[in-house]
Design an enzyme around this catalytic site. Structure first.
Site, PDB file in Angstrom:
ATOM      1  N   CYS A 205       0.834  -1.210   0.000  1.00  0.00           N
ATOM      2  CA  CYS A 205       0.000   0.000   0.000  1.00  0.00           C
ATOM      3  C   CYS A 205       0.870   1.261   0.000  1.00  0.00           C
ATOM      4  CB  CYS A 205      -0.938  -0.006   1.206  1.00  0.00           C
ATOM      5  SG  CYS A 205      -0.102  -0.127   2.797  1.00  0.00           S
ATOM      6  N   PRO A 206       0.311   2.407  -0.395  1.00  0.00           N
ATOM      7  CA  PRO A 206       1.082   3.656  -0.394  1.00  0.00           C
ATOM      8  C   PRO A 206       1.224   4.205   1.023  1.00  0.00           C
ATOM      9  CG  PRO A 206      -1.171   4.087  -1.061  1.00  0.00           C
ATOM     10  CD  PRO A 206      -1.054   2.591  -0.933  1.00  0.00           C
ATOM     11  N   THR A 232       7.800  -4.140   0.646  1.00  0.00           N
ATOM     12  CA  THR A 232       8.451  -3.513  -0.503  1.00  0.00           C
ATOM     13  C   THR A 232       7.746  -2.207  -0.865  1.00  0.00           C
ATOM     14  OG1 THR A 232       7.094  -4.883  -1.974  1.00  0.00           O
ATOM     15  CG2 THR A 232       9.313  -5.682  -1.488  1.00  0.00           C
ATOM     16  N   ARG A 234       6.666   1.196   1.555  1.00  0.00           N
ATOM     17  CA  ARG A 234       7.310   2.353   2.167  1.00  0.00           C
ATOM     18  C   ARG A 234       7.714   1.992   3.586  1.00  0.00           C
ATOM     19  NH1 ARG A 234       7.983   3.812  -2.155  1.00  0.00           N
ATOM     20  NH2 ARG A 234       7.440   5.763  -3.201  1.00  0.00           N
ATOM     21  N   GLU A 263      15.460   5.533   5.939  1.00  0.00           N
ATOM     22  CA  GLU A 263      16.419   5.197   4.879  1.00  0.00           C
ATOM     23  C   GLU A 263      17.030   6.407   4.192  1.00  0.00           C
ATOM     24  OE1 GLU A 263      14.024   4.395   0.799  1.00  0.00           O
ATOM     25  OE2 GLU A 263      13.539   2.995   2.402  1.00  0.00           O
ATOM     26  N   HIS A 295      16.152  -0.643  -1.176  1.00  0.00           N
ATOM     27  CA  HIS A 295      15.129   0.003  -2.013  1.00  0.00           C
ATOM     28  C   HIS A 295      15.410  -0.270  -3.493  1.00  0.00           C
ATOM     29  CE1 HIS A 295      11.970   3.378  -1.644  1.00  0.00           C
ATOM     30  NE2 HIS A 295      11.799   2.748  -2.793  1.00  0.00           N
TER      31      HIS A 295
END
Length: 328
Positions: A205-206, A232, A234, A263, A295
């Site tokens: 999900c965003p 994978t 955020r 990050e 990432h």
């Protein structure tokens, strides 16, 4: 159009040059966009920015002062952009809402399989000439329950792959894709039920105010003991402190992560000759039940082509005095 490209990485430069097709003057820079580097874009009309760039209000003011009127993001995410400030300044911003969903979905599967079958542990043992198998037991994916949080294009691609393994699929998403459910047997349910029933939970999900720290100690406490967690999407969707606690108490047997909440300033850079001062990150990457990649889930030729093509579609539309369908 004269365009300044911030945070340029060697791997993406050929794709951006090809998509530009000699129609623009590109200035590539390895420098990230921040308060001290906004002036580098002086004389340009547009910039191309990355997820690691700072597009806060003060930086946008500086960009506007130096002549920037268009910002093309070469990413899906735009949580690093102060969109209200951009609108006030009249700076148009567009992202890349879609690129090969298979790149990230397949990477999620790679993390899952490597975690489950103890591939990293096995490699460490092999390099020590230890070929014993006692610490390398995994489980069959067949008929296991896979929970997918966020069933958009990437989550949908992940669902199709896991369906091929013969898994039972549970999904959580505000918008239900009935066609996908019909093809894969995916059943939509609540977030809580996904976490309670799933042997594997994969996040797609965003990052929004609603999803920030969605995965925390309250949700972890509801999970089936021994679950594998894959992220994978955020980093800030997962509370890292709570994740470490759940790993310690064995609620979560392992985590495969391509993202980390802090990050920025770590990923996408070579720190070979520097010391990373981040105790939380050190605890995470030194946990034997955690696999972290930097990432890189999007990093396929197909995805990089899609990203570059859409980035220059946005810029070409603006150069023609038109709006882009990807404006945010």
């Amino acid at each position: 159009m004269k365009i300044f490209v911030y945070s340029t990485h060697r791997f993406e430069k050929p794709f951006l040059q090809k998509a530009a097709n000699d129609n623009h003057e590109l200035i590539f820079s390895a420098f990230a966009l921040e308060a001290d580097t906004a002036k580098l874009a002086n004389g340009c009309k547009a910039i191309i920015a990355f997820t690691s760039d700072d597009l806060s209000a003060d930086v946008l003011d500086d960009l506007y002062y130096h002549g920037i009127r268009f910002i093309a993001l070469r990413s899906v995410g735009f949580d690093h952009v102060d969109l209200l400030k951009a609108k006030q300044l009249g700076i148009k911003v567009a992202n890349v809402p879609n690129y090969s969903p298979y790149s990230t979905a397949e990477h999620a599967v790679a993390l899952l399989l490597a975690l489950n079958r103890k591939l990293m542990v096995g490699q460490k043992l092999m390099k020590r000439n230890d070929f014993s198998l006692d610490e390398l037991i995994g489980f069959d994916m067949y008929q296991k329950t896979i929970g997918i949080v966020g069933v958009g294009k990437i989550g949908g691609a992940f669902a199709k792959i896991m369906s091929g393994f013969g898994c039972r699929l549970l999904g959580y998403d505000p918008i239900e894709n009935k066609g996908l459910a019909l093809k894969t047997g995916l059943v939509y349910t609540t977030l809580e039920e996904v976490c309670q029933q799933a042997d594997v939970v994969s996040i797609h999900c965003p990052l929004t105010p609603e999803t920030r720290y969605m995965f925390n100690k309250v949700l972890f406490a509801q999970m089936k003991k021994g679950v594998l967690l894959i992220n994978t999407a955020r980093g800030s969707i997962v509370n890292t402190i709570d994740l470490l606690a759940a790993l310690d108490n064995k609620t979560i047997a392992g985590a495969g992560l391509d993202v980390y909440e802090n990050e920025k300033g770590i990923f996408f850079r070579n720190h070979l000759n520097t010391i990373i001062i981040d105790q939380l990150f050190d605890k995470l990457r030194n946990n034997q039940n955690v696999i972290i990649t930097g990432h890189q889930a999007f990093l396929t030729q197909e995805a990089l082509t899609d990203i570059a093509t859409t980035t220059f579609y946005n810029l070409n539309q603006w150069e023609k005095g038109k709006s882009s369908t990807n404006e945010i």
